[in-house]
Design a protein around this motif. Structure first.
Motif, PDB file in Angstrom:
ATOM      1  N   LYS A  18      44.772  48.238  53.704  1.00  0.00           N
ATOM      2  CA  LYS A  18      44.635  48.627  52.301  1.00  0.00           C
ATOM      3  C   LYS A  18      43.150  48.703  51.930  1.00  0.00           C
ATOM      4  O   LYS A  18      42.364  47.827  52.297  1.00  0.00           O
ATOM      5  N   GLU A  24      40.498  58.336  49.286  1.00  0.00           N
ATOM      6  CA  GLU A  24      41.834  57.870  48.877  1.00  0.00           C
ATOM      7  C   GLU A  24      41.852  56.349  48.913  1.00  0.00           C
ATOM      8  O   GLU A  24      41.523  55.739  49.935  1.00  0.00           O
ATOM      9  N   ASP A  77      44.005  52.545  47.755  1.00  0.00           N
ATOM     10  CA  ASP A  77      45.337  51.964  47.586  1.00  0.00           C
ATOM     11  C   ASP A  77      45.462  51.166  46.298  1.00  0.00           C
ATOM     12  O   ASP A  77      46.537  50.661  45.979  1.00  0.00           O
ATOM     13  N   THR A 119      47.568  50.001  40.363  1.00  0.00           N
ATOM     14  CA  THR A 119      47.947  50.538  41.667  1.00  0.00           C
ATOM     15  C   THR A 119      47.624  52.018  41.705  1.00  0.00           C
ATOM     16  O   THR A 119      47.372  52.660  40.674  1.00  0.00           O
ATOM     17  N   VAL A 120      47.665  52.587  42.898  1.00  0.00           N
ATOM     18  CA  VAL A 120      47.382  54.014  43.051  1.00  0.00           C
ATOM     19  C   VAL A 120      48.448  54.851  42.349  1.00  0.00           C
ATOM     20  O   VAL A 120      48.223  56.016  42.003  1.00  0.00           O
ATOM     21  N   ASP A 121      49.630  54.271  42.111  1.00  0.00           N
ATOM     22  CA  ASP A 121      50.713  54.977  41.416  1.00  0.00           C
ATOM     23  C   ASP A 121      50.597  54.883  39.900  1.00  0.00           C
ATOM     24  O   ASP A 121      51.457  55.400  39.172  1.00  0.00           O
ATOM     25  N   GLY A 122      49.574  54.213  39.407  1.00  0.00           N
ATOM     26  CA  GLY A 122      49.365  54.129  37.966  1.00  0.00           C
ATOM     27  C   GLY A 122      49.983  52.909  37.301  1.00  0.00           C
ATOM     28  O   GLY A 122      49.952  52.783  36.081  1.00  0.00           O
ATOM     29  N   GLU A 123      50.529  51.992  38.103  1.00  0.00           N
ATOM     30  CA  GLU A 123      51.105  50.770  37.531  1.00  0.00           C
ATOM     31  C   GLU A 123      49.989  49.782  37.194  1.00  0.00           C
ATOM     32  O   GLU A 123      49.183  49.423  38.047  1.00  0.00           O
TER      33      GLU A 123
END
Length: 265
Positions: free
Chosen positions: A45, A64, A66, A78-82
């Protein structure tokens, strides 16, 4: 620790300015970009650990990541926007700051999740944002300022005045510094170390499986906390003392050199 050791590292945390991003060349060295790509290919990570806002990372968007540890640990995503963690500065400290600034002309910036506002467009303030390749933010509205949701403050104050200022004006907060121009101010208890703890919990990684790179005073807590703390060659003396290893500077392939030294590349 020597290069014969090949530690079981599962996450590496990187400061940005002066570590990934050269403040001299205003670029990320090619060797650094390639090194990070190789880490991620191995399943390690790679997490940003910066005093910057989540919205001020455009200069590293070629990499990129993580996860994003921003505002020195005060806002972790997080990378997902959380959003994993978010903590605002005590409103009383912001009130005190505004009052003090009006009496003394000390400049500051108020940093929120989605915006930055400044008190004065002084030469120091303009210099900072120019150095960071950022637009100078708008002035805050003295009659309608949001004091409840400030995640970080930059105080344009000399290093020798920092301790007495914090005790007097922002006693519920914590300051750190990576440049003589200003100090970062975050909520008490918030630091890059705290951010590392949050990401370890999220990814189910033990701190003994972490590594970090940094060059500024706001990196010290993180470098001391992780298994392997690496100071860049351009780091200040106190940062180097806090690290397990000192590599070459950002413009001399320091990230790649240290990762090779520890057998991660």
């Amino acid at each position: 620790m020597n290069s014969d050791n090949n530690p079981n590292i599962k996450a590496v945390f990187f400061d940005i300015d002066g570590t990934l991003f050269s403040l001299k060349s205003k670029t990320i060295p090619e060797s650094t970009q390639e090194s990070i790509r190789k880490l991620r290919e191995k399943g390690i990570k790679v997490i940003v650990a910066t005093g910057r806002s989540i919205n001020d990372l455009h200069h590293v968007n070629s990499i990129e990541f993580d996860g994003f540890l921003t505002f020195n640990g005060g806002y972790c995503m997080t990378v997902d926007g959380e959003v994993m963690f978010k903590q605002a500065i005590h409103p009383e400290d912001i009130k005190n700051l505004i009052r003090y600034s009006e009496q003394s002309d000390v400049g500051f910036s108020l940093m929120y999740e989605d915006k930055v506002q400044i008190s004065h467009a002084t030469p120091k303030v303009v210099q900072l944002y120019t150095n960071l390749n950022l637009k100078v933010p708008p002035l805050y509205d003295k009659n309608n300022s949001d004091i409840e949701n400030v995640l970080q403050v930059n105080i344009f104050i000399d290093p020798q005045d920092e301790e007495s200022f914090m005790q007097k004006v922002m006693p519920n907060s914590l300051s750190s510094r990576w440049t003589p121009l200003f100090a970062d101010v975050n909520p008490g208890g918030v630091s890059k170390q705290k951010g590392v703890e949050n990401f370890c919990k999220h990814f189910n990684i033990d701190v003994s499986e972490t590594m970090a790179f940094g060059d500024g005073g706001n990196d010290i807590s993180m470098l001391r906390f992780v298994k392997i703390g690496v100071a860049m060659g351009n780091a200040s003396h106190n940062v180097k003392e806090a690290a397990d290893y000192v590599t070459t500077d950002v413009d001399s392939n320091g990230v790649e050199s240290a990762l090779k030294h520890f057998g991660l590349l």
